[in-house]
Design an enzyme around this catalytic site. Sequence first.
Site, PDB file in Angstrom:
ATOM      1  N   SER A 276      40.101  37.693  53.232  1.00  0.00           N
ATOM      2  CA  SER A 276      40.325  37.714  51.785  1.00  0.00           C
ATOM      3  C   SER A 276      40.839  36.375  51.270  1.00  0.00           C
ATOM      4  O   SER A 276      41.608  35.681  51.932  1.00  0.00           O
ATOM      5  CB  SER A 276      41.362  38.794  51.439  1.00  0.00           C
ATOM      6  OG  SER A 276      41.805  38.623  50.106  1.00  0.00           O
TER       7      SER A 276
ATOM      8  N   THR B  25      33.540  38.857  45.132  1.00  0.00           N
ATOM      9  CA  THR B  25      33.960  40.165  44.648  1.00  0.00           C
ATOM     10  C   THR B  25      33.864  40.173  43.131  1.00  0.00           C
ATOM     11  O   THR B  25      34.497  39.355  42.444  1.00  0.00           O
ATOM     12  CB  THR B  25      35.392  40.461  45.106  1.00  0.00           C
ATOM     13  OG1 THR B  25      35.394  40.508  46.539  1.00  0.00           O
ATOM     14  CG2 THR B  25      35.895  41.791  44.546  1.00  0.00           C
TER      15      THR B  25
ATOM     16  N   LYS C  39      29.811  41.745  46.171  1.00  0.00           N
ATOM     17  CA  LYS C  39      30.601  42.932  46.514  1.00  0.00           C
ATOM     18  C   LYS C  39      31.143  43.567  45.243  1.00  0.00           C
ATOM     19  O   LYS C  39      31.662  42.876  44.357  1.00  0.00           O
ATOM     20  CB  LYS C  39      31.768  42.539  47.416  1.00  0.00           C
ATOM     21  CG  LYS C  39      32.758  43.658  47.736  1.00  0.00           C
ATOM     22  CD  LYS C  39      33.805  43.188  48.735  1.00  0.00           C
ATOM     23  CE  LYS C  39      34.736  44.298  49.189  1.00  0.00           C
ATOM     24  NZ  LYS C  39      35.842  44.541  48.253  1.00  0.00           N
TER      25      LYS C  39
HETATM   26  C1  FNR Z   1      41.520  45.773  49.016  1.00  0.00           C
HETATM   27  N1  FNR Z   1      40.238  45.339  48.656  1.00  0.00           N
HETATM   28  C2  FNR Z   1      39.985  44.005  48.439  1.00  0.00           C
HETATM   29  N2  FNR Z   1      38.715  43.589  48.174  1.00  0.00           N
HETATM   30  C3  FNR Z   1      38.442  42.265  48.008  1.00  0.00           C
HETATM   31  O1  FNR Z   1      37.296  41.896  47.750  1.00  0.00           O
HETATM   32  N3  FNR Z   1      39.456  41.335  48.143  1.00  0.00           N
HETATM   33  C4  FNR Z   1      40.736  41.706  48.413  1.00  0.00           C
HETATM   34  O2  FNR Z   1      41.609  40.848  48.544  1.00  0.00           O
HETATM   35  C5  FNR Z   1      41.028  43.079  48.553  1.00  0.00           C
HETATM   36  N4  FNR Z   1      42.317  43.498  48.782  1.00  0.00           N
HETATM   37  C6  FNR Z   1      42.570  44.824  49.065  1.00  0.00           C
HETATM   38  C7  FNR Z   1      43.848  45.238  49.419  1.00  0.00           C
HETATM   39  C8  FNR Z   1      44.094  46.568  49.743  1.00  0.00           C
HETATM   40  C9  FNR Z   1      45.474  47.004  50.131  1.00  0.00           C
HETATM   41  C10 FNR Z   1      43.040  47.511  49.703  1.00  0.00           C
HETATM   42  C11 FNR Z   1      43.263  48.953  50.076  1.00  0.00           C
HETATM   43  C12 FNR Z   1      41.761  47.105  49.339  1.00  0.00           C
HETATM   44  C13 FNR Z   1      39.104  46.306  48.654  1.00  0.00           C
HETATM   45  C14 FNR Z   1      38.489  46.414  50.060  1.00  0.00           C
HETATM   46  O3  FNR Z   1      37.756  45.242  50.374  1.00  0.00           O
HETATM   47  C15 FNR Z   1      37.523  47.594  50.162  1.00  0.00           C
HETATM   48  O4  FNR Z   1      36.576  47.507  49.105  1.00  0.00           O
HETATM   49  C16 FNR Z   1      38.207  48.947  50.140  1.00  0.00           C
HETATM   50  O5  FNR Z   1      39.449  48.892  50.770  1.00  0.00           O
HETATM   51  C17 FNR Z   1      37.327  49.963  50.850  1.00  0.00           C
HETATM   52  O6  FNR Z   1      37.867  51.230  50.755  1.00  0.00           O
HETATM   53  P1  FNR Z   1      38.759  51.908  51.908  1.00  0.00           P
HETATM   54  O7  FNR Z   1      38.060  51.733  53.232  1.00  0.00           O
HETATM   55  O8  FNR Z   1      40.073  51.229  51.870  1.00  0.00           O
HETATM   56  O9  FNR Z   1      38.813  53.351  51.454  1.00  0.00           O
END
Ligand code: FNR
Length: 371
Positions: free
Chosen positions: A106, A156, A232
């Site tokens: 990330s 994203t 994404k």
């Molecule tokens: C994320 N997600 C996320 N996505 C992204 O593109 N950059 C990021 O920095 C983050 N940070 C982040 C932190 C936390 C705590 C969570 C839970 C999620 C989204 C992540 O990439 C993904 O799309 C989801 O987490 C997928 O769902 P599940 O597997 O957590 O249910």
Amino acid sequence: MRPVTIDDFEAVARERLSPMAYDYYRSGADEEHTLHRNREAWTEYALHYRVLVDVSAPSTATRVLGTDLATPILIAPTAYHKLAHPDGERATTRAAAAAGTLYVASTLATTSLEHVAAAAPGAPKWFQLYVHKDREFTLRLIARAKAAGYGAVVVTCDTPVLGRRCADVRNGFALPDGLLMENLVEVIPLDLQGDDGSELARYVASRHDAAFSWSDLRDLADACAPLPLVVKGIARGDDARRALDHGARAIWVSNHGGRQLDLAPSTADALVEVVDAVGRAGAGGDAGTEVYVDGGIRSGTHALVALGLGATAVFVGRPILWGLAEGGEAGVKRVLELLNAELVRAMQLAGCPDLASARDDLVRRHRRATR
Ligand code: FNR
Ligand code: LAC
């Protein structure tokens, strides 16, 4: 208690994490309808299994954008891994390498993208990008990812502003002293301090570019070249087609784990629409647009449903954080081993010797009994 399911890992993580950290990791946006829909939606499908197929040596081999992996279960980008374990993203990337899967680092990591890359030299990894208002800074992030050997850029697109996570607002979420968004130290505005709501929401509001739009995507794809650009956060077929028309090499169906727009469709439903719009992707890398999905995948059986619906690969977010909290690198490895063992068992019971066979009329909507 040795965790047997992903939910067991979450229960251990909840005991180990500070309440603020657990709340941040767990939360969805607003009333959390989409958070719950994501997981429930996988159970709306049935696996119409076949019998008397030789499944003595099932293969989970997968290829994404030309990279061969041992499994179609990959690691989604999540911020702040050092909130879960002091080794943070280094532990995650090492566990990913050991499991033969791919980690997406990330922009908002607590370890610089260079140190993440150095933690597992040669292991496949992609860099997840948030487009900043400061376009020069954004281009510098891309250049750094190229120099550090990342294999693709994942932009994203579902976070022009941050979704409202109510627990973070109540907790006044902020990174504890000693932890930083290490990729961003040159741009973190001092005005992040504040006693209302989430520090992260203030950062996103001040730095993310909510004006970034389709007309900019082609330029971004050109800036990333020769690295492929993955988009994404797609939830619709027409947006998936537009992304491909503007330089995307693959589509990542996601609603950010239900953390952005509440009442967004489940990713399972969005996946069906996107695959229909851009063609059935190849599980294992055959021809066709590659379509990835994440959101609520908590078992290998959920993953098999997603693959049967046309995903080339699936990503998990929170399960990796639960593994980090449970045991650092070893915990993440245990999570990945659990998910892959569940996938292999589901494939064997479904009569699928490989992932391509999962796409052959295996998955159908579960028909509720009509009264
Ligand atoms: C994320 N997600 C996320 N996505 C992204 O593109 N950059 C990021 O920095 C983050 N940070 C982040 C932190 C936390 C705590 C969570 C839970 C999620 C989204 C992540 O990439 C993904 O799309 C989801 O987490 C997928 O769902 P599940 O597997 O957590 O249910
Ligand atoms: C989140 C941001 C970091 O979901 O993507 O917390």
